[in-house]
Structure formats: C-alpha cells, structure tokens
Design a protein around this motif. Structure first.
Motif, mmCIF file in Angstrom:
data_model
loop_
_atom_site.group_PDB
_atom_site.id
_atom_site.type_symbol
_atom_site.label_atom_id
_atom_site.label_comp_id
_atom_site.label_asym_id
_atom_site.label_seq_id
_atom_site.Cartn_x
_atom_site.Cartn_y
_atom_site.Cartn_z
ATOM 1 N N HIS A 350 0.845 -1.209 0.000
ATOM 2 C CA HIS A 350 0.000 0.000 0.000
ATOM 3 C C HIS A 350 0.865 1.238 0.000
ATOM 4 O O HIS A 350 2.035 1.189 0.358
ATOM 5 C CB HIS A 350 -0.931 0.004 1.219
ATOM 6 N N ARG A 351 0.287 2.333 -0.457
ATOM 7 C CA ARG A 351 0.976 3.626 -0.381
ATOM 8 C C ARG A 351 -0.042 4.746 -0.184
ATOM 9 O O ARG A 351 -1.193 4.660 -0.617
ATOM 10 C CB ARG A 351 1.839 3.880 -1.609
ATOM 11 N N ARG A 352 0.421 5.777 0.488
ATOM 12 C CA ARG A 352 -0.428 6.944 0.697
ATOM 13 C C ARG A 352 -0.381 7.811 -0.561
ATOM 14 O O ARG A 352 0.658 7.937 -1.187
ATOM 15 C CB ARG A 352 0.072 7.713 1.930
ATOM 16 N N MET A 353 -1.489 8.379 -0.939
ATOM 17 C CA MET A 353 -1.543 9.151 -2.186
ATOM 18 C C MET A 353 -2.698 10.144 -2.143
ATOM 19 O O MET A 353 -3.481 10.167 -1.197
ATOM 20 C CB MET A 353 -1.688 8.198 -3.378
ATOM 21 N N MET A 354 -2.772 10.970 -3.169
ATOM 22 C CA MET A 354 -3.895 11.906 -3.291
ATOM 23 C C MET A 354 -4.820 11.403 -4.402
ATOM 24 O O MET A 354 -4.427 10.612 -5.242
ATOM 25 C CB MET A 354 -3.384 13.303 -3.645
#
Lengths: 415, 415
Positions: A350-354
């Motif tokens: 997973h990755r944090r994103m906009m």
C-alpha cells in the motif's frame, strides 16, 4: 449467495457496450436497470432496500436497533461509453464486505454500529450537473430540490426520471440521514497509473487535489461563414477555441513535477451549430486541478488575465463563472492509519496518495469520518470502455474493505 | 392581387422569431407552412403549382405550349434564427416579376418562352448537408436519391419529411427538367456591405468566389478530465481548437486587400460531450473562400502543412476530406450586360461584383444561362435575425427583375 465476481459480471452486462464498457448515464434506462438488479441482490442477501429523496439507494443491515450506521458505497452510473469498474466496483465491494462482516459477527454480541451500503445518484455528472449529486445532497452540501431540477441537454428533468423509475423515497422510508452515519468508507479504482507503476495493490487516499471549475459563456454574433468580412466577425467558436488552447497552455506553463496542473475544456455547446453560420454563443466547462493550491491560484489568475485578449482577438464577450472552488482537502489520518494496518495484516502492499478525480467520498469527507481506498487501474485508462482492474486486485480490495468495516462497526475512531 | 410588400409581410410571419427574424430550416414545420402558403398565393395568381422529386416547388405560367421556360427563383428555408430576406426575397420577387410580365404581355403575341418560378429545397444546408441541395439536383450535379437520404443531427431523413409534407412530385407532374430551362435568373440580398458602402442599389454578379470546403474528423481517446495525466491525453477537442485558431490565422496571413481569404470552422460535434470526459472525437466543417484561386491554393496547402503539427500537439489523428472544390466561376457577361442596361433604363445605380456566399444560381450557372442580381443588405448583417433590406431597395430589385425577365422571355441571349 453469488460471489463478488459473479455479481460483477452480471452488473457489467447491464448497459454493456460492444467494446467491453458500459453506457449507463444517470437516470437512463440502463442505470435504472442496474439499480433494480442491485436492489434485488441486496434483498436476497437480507438487506432492507430504501431510497432517499435524492435518488440514493440504500441497503440496510440492522443488527443494533437505533444505532448509527457505518456507510459504505459508491455509484452505479457511468460516463457515456465508460468503464465497468468506475463506481460499480465500489458498490459491489461495499455489499460483499458488509455481508462478510455480518456473517463473521453472526451469533456474537451485536456490534456498536449498524451497516448500510449505498449507491449514490449521479456521481458522474455527464448528463446532469453537478457531479457527485446524490452524495452532495446527503452530506447537506446541495439542496435536494435543486438537484432534482437538473436537466440534461435534451431538457429531461432528473427528478421526473427518478420518480418514473420509483427511485425517490419520501420521509419515513428509513433512509439514513447523514446524522445517522458514524463513518463512511469507499473503495474505487484509481483511474491513474501510480499504483501500477509502483507495483502497489492498495492506495490510501490522504487528500484530494484542489480544483477550480468554471462555467464559461462566449458571446459572439451570428453571421455568414462566407459573406461576412473577417474583421467584422464576432465568432464565439473562435473565442472558445482560444480558451481551449489557453487551458492546455496554463498546464504547460505552470505544471511542475511536484505540482502538476491538470486542465481541460469539455461539454462544448455551439449556438447555432450550422455549417454556414458563425456561432453566436458557445458554452463550455473549463476545469483546473492541482495538488498545490498556489499553482491553482496562479492558473486562475493567469486565466483571468488572458480572457480580455481573447475577447479582443475574437471580438466576443466571455463570462466566466466559478462553479466549484475546492482547496486541498485531507482525509482523516486515523482512517488512513486504520486501513494501512488492515492492509499490513492482509499482506497487501500500500501507499499513501492523493486523488485527482472526484469521488462521493469527497462531499462526505468533512461531514462524517471518511476513508477512501484505491485499487490499481491498468494503464490508468478510465472514462473509457477499455478501463480494467485485474481480478486479483479487485478481490484484494474487497478483502481490505471487509477488514476496515470490521473495525468501524466497533466504533474504532477514524476522524 | 396582393402587393409584393403585403406578400413579404405575410411570409415573414411564418416561422417568425421574437427578434424580427425567421427560424425556418429546411423541411421544418415552418418551412412546410411557408411553401404551402406560397403555393396558395401562386395558385391564386394563376400559376400551376407542381413539385419535382427533390422537394423543389415550381409555379408555371404557360403561354406558349411546349416552349422552354425562363426560370426565376430562390429559396424559402432559413438558417436557425436567420433573417427574413435571405432567399424569401428572391422567391417573392420572382413571383411578382413573372406576374407583371405576364400582364404586360397579355393579349399580345405569345413570348418565345414560358415562365416558371421556383422555390428550391434546402438552400441553406444548416439542417441537411449539402447546401444548395434542390438546385444542385435540378442542375444534375447531385443525385436525387443521395439528397433525399440526407439526415439531420437528430437522424431525421430529408426525403421522409418531404414526403410527409406532400412536397415530392413524381415523373409526370410537369415540373420542368433542367433541359426545359432556357435561362435562370435570381435576385438575392447581398449579405455584404459593398452596395451600402458605395451607395449602389443593384449588384450585378460577374463571378463567384472560389471555395474549398472540408469535412474534418479529429480522433482522440476518451479519458478523464481530472485524473488522466496531461501528456497522456489524446484530446480531440484540443485538436479541433487548434484547427479553429489555425483557420483564422490562415486568413490573417494570406488575405490581401485585393484578394481576401475568408475562413471558418463551424458545426462542431463533440463525442462524448460530457463535462468530465476528454473528447474521443470531434467532427467539424472548415471552409476557405477567396476571389483569388491562387490564395485559396496557398491556404489549402498551408492547412495541410500544419495539420501534422496539430496532430502531434494534441496527440490526435486528423482526417481532412475535401467536400467542395470550386474555382472562381464567371457568370455570363451577356446576362450582366443585359441587366446593366435594364438598370440604366430604370435609373438604378449598379455595380459589377462577385458573390462571396453560395446561391442557387451557382449550380445553375454553367448548366443554363444564368443571371444573379443583388440588392443592398443594411450593415451586411445576414444569417442573423437583424438582417434588413430597405423597402425601396427591395422594390427596385423587383422592378429590375421584371425588366430582365421581359427580355429573357423573348429569347434575348444571356450566355
């Protein structure tokens, strides 16, 4: 009980196009058929199906009388010749995650919250303006009467179509108000390439891009494409063309690797649209989006600065009305952390994103604690019949949404 | 018998708009009503009214059985929200000139030719492509079946509408074939400012501007106006905008005082026309017109040269199909001289000029000896509800057409 994959195949057949997409604009026959089919599935799964006064369709699983709801959902409507996953994936994922949690909890102590799944009316906004219509009404950001009065380019009224399709509930039908919602979670296809390019299965949306949207009217004067002298023409279409070129130029000039500026001109209406007539009026949408509010402000300022030159060049009048003005809006960090922990436990990268695109989670965010999750889109292709999310990614997303919901029903705080 | 002015007032009420124009597109209810009204007037005046197989309506005054016809006419259809004079003036002028000549000759020896007046179907081409439809079929330049198969943007077929309006005649109805026409004369409003600016009442058209017309398709790829990265977009609307700006630039670069180049982009169709979708396809018309064929060739070459750059800039494919390719076409000098002599005898100022706009006289010219006359347009305003020709100029034009016809029925050669 049919599987998620079986349900997705069945739903994708409703409004299917020859090239593998769906054409299921809001309140079309295909959209109504999709909702009727989904209501039937929900009822068969034991949900109570109700509609609110804005065309939103809810499935309720009440285990704890009088308790607030954890609400999961997305939308079933599509763009013209759109993709199968956009919205539809999130609605079916919501239903299946809810069922899994309900089964897991069956026989145990009742959870703190009830569960509801929702299919929001007219997320796409391709036929009726504004987009995110049903969720905006639910969140209290848009008046229901205004929404129902929206008309398509052919003059059909959204509220009339919904009434004829039996998709309008009155007060007392039991549709949850926003004040009955303890938390909202939505999973959606990314509609971009970040997850694919980074080999990541889950996107955890931390914030939405800022956006300025404009309704533009270019006013010229009707005349003859052959006989009228060039310097005497007041050509609304020429003015619109300069604006369209300018929109792209704003992106070229102001985008940086850290802060891209996405710009577009769309839904262009020409009056009269005759082959031998200089257009007297053109109406269009002009959108500016960026993850950096300062870039967006510079773009809006440059647009305003350049409009008078276009008015002079085409001898037209240009009216620019800003219809939306959103800043960068964070989603609650606690929800991102909760989903990250669930993904870790499931072994999902997973990755944090906009998010660049709008989603129903955006109007809900800020009104109730909201979680927004992404799964990968192949090649980032979207609003296109070629849109695709691999089955394994779709299944992983349902697994994750299930785990997130399992915590939310116990009242784990997310914002 | 009603006067020309009375007839013009009555006709202008059919399809009238609030701002003083008419909205009477080809085969609309208003167009059918105008033709029905005019057929009634013609019948009352003693003409025999017949239709041919392409929706052209003829009024015949037969004094010399078996003789060819002198044909006078123009068209009753209008642009959307168009002017009252464009075409309609020429039809009523034809009818009244014919009547005056018939009365003048009554009791005398029969003239060499019969007289027919015509209202051509779909001159404007705003609803059905191509323009000049009925006259082109009559002149043998367009197949009747192809013409009747034309469909408007909503899919309605021209032939079906004409049949329902009882405006299609079969063989044997007596509609004159082009081989039965000895000469054709048309009077029209100028749709420009030359007569007004030079204080001239009558324009004697010596030649038509050359014109190249193109049907252009811009092919992109449907995607998301927010989410899709700018450099990955294939935006058909951006390609169309560059073409629209280029069309004007061609005029700016290549026009001279002696040889202006008029350019336009019109009738733009966007697929899909959604506010949140990058367009996958745009279709448009691009026209180039000039009195100088060399300028036109340079403009066409420069257009072709610039298209690949636009394809690269917008990442689109552009197909350009040349649908019309007319050179400068002279009208017969003998007809211009004849009309000049008649104008002199009437004391009307006149000047020789070219026509920028297309008229039904253009397909007829070259097939039969043709005369084309203009009266002034106030401010050159046309294809616009504000179109105006002063009553005195309109009356002078009818006087002149009467004198010209009076000579043509005796077989005075004009070409």
């Amino acid at each position: 009980m049919t599987s998620f994959a079986e349900d997705f195949t069945a739903l994708s057949a409703i409004g299917a196009t020859a090239r593998g997409g769906v054409h299921r604009e809001a309140a079309s026959d295909a959209d109504a058929a999709a909702h009727e089919w989904w209501a039937g599935r929900l009822a068969a799964y034991g949900f109570r199906v109700v509609h609110d006064g804005a065309g939103n369709q809810f499935g309720l699983l009440e285990t704890t009388p009088g308790a607030p709801y954890v609400l999961l959902g997305s939308h079933l409507d599509s763009q013209p010749c759109g993709g199968r996953w956009d919205g539809a994936y999130g609605v079916l994922a919501a239903g299946h995650a809810a069922l899994r949690v309900a089964r897991r909890r069956a026989g145990g102590p009742p959870p703190r919250h009830n569960i509801a799944v929702v299919s929001w009316f007219n997320e796409e906004g391709s036929r009726f303006t504004p987009s995110l219509m049903g969720s905006s009404v639910h969140a209290g950001l848009l008046d229901a009467a205004t929404a129902l009065d929206a008309r398509d380019l052919a003059g059909a009224r959204a509220g009339d179509l919904l009434a004829a399709q039996h998709r309008l509930g009155g007060p007392g039908t039991g549709a949850p108000a926003v004040s009955d919602v303890a938390a909202y979670a939505e999973i959606h296809v990314e509609q971009g390439r970040v997850l694919e390019e980074t080999g990541t299965t889950i996107g955890l949306v931390e914030a939405t891009w800022a956006a300025h949207k404009f309704a533009v009217t270019v006013e010229g004067e009707q005349s003859h494409t052959g006989a009228t002298r060039m310097h005497e023409r007041r050509d609304a279409l020429l003015g619109a063309a300069h604006l369209t070129v300018l929109a792209r130029e704003l992106s070229d000039r102001l985008s940086t690797a850290q802060a891209p500026l996405h710009t577009s001109v769309s839904q262009l209406t020409v009056e009269p649209n005759s082959p031998v007539t200089v257009a007297r009026e053109v109406r269009l949408h002009l959108d500016l989006r960026s993850p950096d509010e300062a870039v967006l402000e510079r773009a809006s300022a440059l647009l305003a600065e350049r409009v008078p030159g276009i008015e002079d060049a085409a001898r037209v009048g240009i009216r620019v009305v800003r219809t939306h003005h959103w800043g960068v809006r964070p989603l609650p960090a606690a929800g991102v952390d909760l989903a990250a922990g669930c993904a870790d436990r499931l072994g999902l990268t997973h990755r944090r994103m906009m998010t660049l695109a709008g989603h129903d989670a955006i109007p809900m965010n800020g009104v109730v604690p909201t979680v927004l999750l992404f799964v990968p889109s192949v090649g980032g292709v979207t609003h296109n019949e070629g849109e695709l999310t691999h089955d394994a990614d779709a299944a992983a997303g349902v697994d994750l949404l299930t785990e997130v919901l399992d915590r939310l029903v116990d009242g784990v705080p997310v914002g």
